[in-house]
Design a protein around this motif. Structure first.
Motif, PDB file in Angstrom:
ATOM      1  N   PRO A  86       2.242   9.083 -32.543  1.00 56.27           N
ATOM      2  CA  PRO A  86       2.627  10.303 -31.825  1.00 56.27           C
ATOM      3  C   PRO A  86       3.072  11.408 -32.786  1.00 56.27           C
ATOM      4  N   ILE A  87       2.746  12.641 -32.445  1.00 54.14           N
ATOM      5  CA  ILE A  87       3.179  13.801 -33.217  1.00 54.14           C
ATOM      6  C   ILE A  87       4.566  14.195 -32.728  1.00 54.14           C
ATOM      7  N   SER A 121      -3.417  14.748 -26.994  1.00 52.07           N
ATOM      8  CA  SER A 121      -2.620  14.273 -28.136  1.00 52.07           C
ATOM      9  C   SER A 121      -1.136  14.178 -27.809  1.00 52.07           C
ATOM     10  N   GLY A 122      -0.704  14.883 -26.771  1.00 57.37           N
ATOM     11  CA  GLY A 122       0.713  14.913 -26.436  1.00 57.37           C
ATOM     12  C   GLY A 122       1.527  15.820 -27.333  1.00 57.37           C
ATOM     13  N   ALA A 123       0.870  16.557 -28.241  1.00 57.00           N
ATOM     14  CA  ALA A 123       1.592  17.442 -29.159  1.00 57.00           C
ATOM     15  C   ALA A 123       2.098  18.677 -28.429  1.00 57.00           C
ATOM     16  N   GLN A 124       3.290  19.124 -28.831  1.00 58.90           N
ATOM     17  CA  GLN A 124       3.855  20.350 -28.281  1.00 58.90           C
ATOM     18  C   GLN A 124       3.329  21.517 -29.105  1.00 58.90           C
ATOM     19  N   VAL A 125       2.402  22.290 -28.534  1.00 61.42           N
ATOM     20  CA  VAL A 125       1.790  23.431 -29.231  1.00 61.42           C
ATOM     21  C   VAL A 125       1.954  24.662 -28.348  1.00 61.42           C
ATOM     22  N   ASP A 126       2.706  25.636 -28.838  1.00 60.70           N
ATOM     23  CA  ASP A 126       2.939  26.882 -28.116  1.00 60.70           C
ATOM     24  C   ASP A 126       2.142  28.007 -28.774  1.00 60.70           C
ATOM     25  N   PHE A 127       2.132  29.177 -28.123  1.00 53.79           N
ATOM     26  CA  PHE A 127       1.428  30.352 -28.654  1.00 53.79           C
ATOM     27  C   PHE A 127       2.373  31.543 -28.650  1.00 53.79           C
ATOM     28  N   ALA A 128       2.305  32.342 -29.716  1.00 52.12           N
ATOM     29  CA  ALA A 128       3.092  33.575 -29.808  1.00 52.12           C
ATOM     30  C   ALA A 128       2.174  34.704 -30.248  1.00 52.12           C
ATOM     31  N   VAL A 129       2.037  35.708 -29.398  1.00 48.59           N
ATOM     32  CA  VAL A 129       1.239  36.893 -29.723  1.00 48.59           C
ATOM     33  C   VAL A 129       2.190  37.946 -30.263  1.00 48.59           C
ATOM     34  N   LEU A 130       1.973  38.346 -31.510  1.00 49.10           N
ATOM     35  CA  LEU A 130       2.845  39.310 -32.182  1.00 49.10           C
ATOM     36  C   LEU A 130       2.094  40.619 -32.325  1.00 49.10           C
ATOM     37  N   THR A 202      -9.202  20.301 -34.324  1.00 49.73           N
ATOM     38  CA  THR A 202      -8.901  20.759 -35.682  1.00 49.73           C
ATOM     39  C   THR A 202      -7.418  21.072 -35.825  1.00 49.73           C
ATOM     40  N   ILE A 203      -6.859  21.756 -34.844  1.00 50.12           N
ATOM     41  CA  ILE A 203      -5.434  22.094 -34.887  1.00 50.12           C
ATOM     42  C   ILE A 203      -4.593  20.810 -34.898  1.00 50.12           C
ATOM     43  N   ILE A 204      -4.953  19.857 -34.072  1.00 47.33           N
ATOM     44  CA  ILE A 204      -4.202  18.601 -34.034  1.00 47.33           C
ATOM     45  C   ILE A 204      -4.333  17.854 -35.354  1.00 47.33           C
TER      46      ILE A 204
END
Length: 596
Positions: A86-87, A121-130, A202-204
């Motif tokens: 697990p990540i 994958s169960g990974a916590q991946v968020d997004f931030a637009v700056l 790829t990100i994972i």
């Protein structure tokens, strides 16, 4: 799991030594040609000057050739550590935007988020637009499409949008402000550009690799160029897909622990970034002073200075970006890079930097002054013919080109052979490698890939004098104190009409014509030899226009033509869905979209 680094270090030292030795020997051999053939009549000042200039130019070409050869021979990579369980770390995908088309940008985010979710994958991946957008109308559209994104992806609480009032430090400053104010909420950050796309797998995989290597601070992927439509765009897309993986493998072999950062499509460890990557504001006024424009190379150097590992993993697939569709857009982007790289002259003596980081700065600077060195060499050659006694060359000589005075022909032949060997042969070797390894199948097969390689070589040779003119002008503008600023990228169609091409390239035509007149008057014996440089310059507007036209569907084939990557298909699906229904955002949704 510990990251194996001793084999990486040993391999890197050998690769660096080999590349440096090979490039210096090639440069020395080229310089000696002019000394040897000038010795019969005595070695003059111009002989020494030309030998020096050709040494510098050949070193630069030879370094690129050595990188390609290392890439062809570096089959074995050190083992890469990755966690398989697990990540545990949290990741944020950072998407800086600056006057971009928000509908397309947020569709990319929707596609990547869906792709990540599909990995299970169960990974916590968020997004931030700056957002650093200066245009208020575009900013309102950003809010609208961000709210649309939230609704589609159920992104409340894991997708954020922030627009700065002042774009201090541009992209680097935007990311720095975000890391300072909000970065502690995450362990890793995937840094993208507005035109970036990455597969969820790829990100994972990037997260698994950085989580397994506690000293790894930055992991750079090799983005593939997609979406090319014009002749120029398709040629760049083919070259990036066909040649770049080999060159990147050679680059990874030489840079090792002090790898590159290209500003996007990479993952960073937020703690390392926060501790190490505060960028200074350079003393003095722009273009050499102020905020650092080519910040990515500096950030990589600062991480290496602090003892962190910076690595290029050229084996990672599923990383994409777009490229410019015409020569003008390429030149605008290159103008910014030119100013940023020349700024690095102020950082060469910065305390604590790794020797290889300083060498990378020198390489970046040299990449932009190299055209001026070539122009100086041409000028010195004209002077060498004009200021010496010019005997009549012999009509009976069985040679298709004019013979140079004082037996200069062997020099010209040697120069032509050397340039061919260092520029053309590496690409031909890459083509042979692709055929033998089967990689050519994705680029039109053996016949299609060879045709594309030869066509790309011909096209790049024809437009090289035009690009050299733009680049030389950029360097002179910076040296004269002109700040080029940070113009937004043109992500549109890229097609130019003949009037636009004439307005942008007429100065190159006049320069090429004036140069040919001067050569004909001062050193007519050089006219035919310099025609491959002067003629493309004289017809620069026509070439700029022609290369911006749409290419044939069969020109410059790439694997993405026959098998669309899943992330591109997802992106197209989102755009198609949004074209059907685009409800206006509610005030509540817009308020929730803002990042506090």
């Amino acid at each position: 799991m510990a990251q194996p680094d001793a084999p990486l270090r040993d391999h890197t030292r050998g690769a660096r030594a080999l590349a440096i030795a090979a490039s210096i020997l090639a440069a020395a051999a080229a310089g000696m040609v002019f000394q040897i053939y000038g010795a019969a009549d005595g070695v003059g000042v111009l002989d020494v000057l030309r030998s020096t200039l050709i040494f510098l130019s050949t070193w630069w070409l030879a370094w690129g050739a050595a990188t390609a050869l290392l890439g062809l021979t570096s089959r074995q990579r050190p083992p890469v550590a990755r966690i398989t369980g697990p990540i545990t770390g949290r990741t944020v995908v950072i998407v800086p935007v600056y006057n971009e088309d928000p509908r397309i940008t947020f569709a990319r985010i929707a596609a990547m988020d869906a792709s990540i979710i599909a990995t299970h994958s169960g990974a916590q991946v968020d997004f931030a637009v700056l957002s650093d957008t200066r245009d208020d109308k575009i900013a309102l559209q950003e809010q609208h499409w961000f709210a649309r994104l939230l609704a589609r992806q159920h992104g409340e609480g894991r997708m954020f949008y922030r627009r700065r009032e002042k774009n201090t430090g541009r992209k680097a400053g935007n990311i720095e402000e975000f890391i300072t104010s909000s970065g502690a909420a995450w362990d890793y950050a995937v840094i993208l550009d507005a035109d970036s796309l990455m597969e969820g797998d790829t990100i994972i995989e990037m997260i698994r690799r950085i989580e397994a290597a506690p000293k790894l601070a930055l992991l750079q992927t090799l983005p593939r160029v997609v979406g090319g439509r014009s002749r120029f765009g398709r040629a760049m897309q083919f070259a990036a897909g066909f040649h770049s993986p080999i060159f990147a493998r050679g680059l990874a072999a030489t840079q090792g622990r002090t790898g590159p950062f290209w500003g996007h499509n990479a993952i960073v460890r937020i703690r390392a970034w926060a501790e190490s990557c505060g960028l200074p504001e350079l003393p003095g006024r722009a273009p050499f002073g102020g905020h650092i424009m080519s910040h990515d190379y500096v950030e990589a150097a600062l991480l290496a200075r602090a003892g962190w590992l910076v690595r290029l993993d050229d084996d990672l697939e599923g990383s994409y970006e777009e490229g410019p569709e015409n020569i003008i857009d390429h030149a605008k982007r290159d103008r910014r890079w030119c100013q940023g790289n020349l700024q690095h002259a102020k950082l060469l003596c910065a305390p604590g930097l790794k020797p290889w980081s300083r060498f990378v700065f020198v390489q970046g600077i040299f990449a932009y002054i190299a055209p001026l060195i070539w122009l100086a060499f041409i000028a010195a050659s004209i002077a060498a013919v004009y200021w010496v006694e010019i005997p009549d060359y012999f009509p009976e000589a069985n040679w298709p080109f004019p013979v140079f005075p004082n037996d200069q022909t062997p020099k010209a032949i040697g120069l032509a052979v050397g340039v061919f060997g260092l520029l053309v042969m590496p690409k031909l070797l890459v083509a042979l490698d692709a055929i033998f390894t089967g990689r050519a199948r994705g680029f039109g097969g053996i016949g299609g890939s060879l045709r594309a390689v030869l066509t790309e070589l011909a096209l790049s040779s024809v437009i090289a004098p035009i690009l050299m003119a733009f680049q030389s002008r950029s360097v002179l503008q910076v040296l004269l104190g002109r700040d080029g600023g940070w113009p937004p990228n043109n992500r549109g169609d890229g097609g130019l009409d003949i009037a636009e091409a004439w307005a942008a390239g007429r100065w190159i035509s006049f320069l090429g014509l004036a140069g040919m007149i001067a050569i004909h008057l001062m050193a007519p014996v050089l006219t035919l030899w310099l025609m491959p440089v002067a003629l493309p310059m004289m017809i620069a507007p026509l070439l700029i226009w022609w290369t911006s036209r749409n290419a044939s569907p069969h020109a410059f084939p790439v694997p993405e033509d026959t098998k669309i990557p899943p992330i591109l298909a997802r992106h197209d699906a989102v755009l198609a869905a949004w074209a059907i229904s685009t409800p206006a955002p509610t005030a509540t949704m817009v308020a929730e979209a803002k990042l506090g």
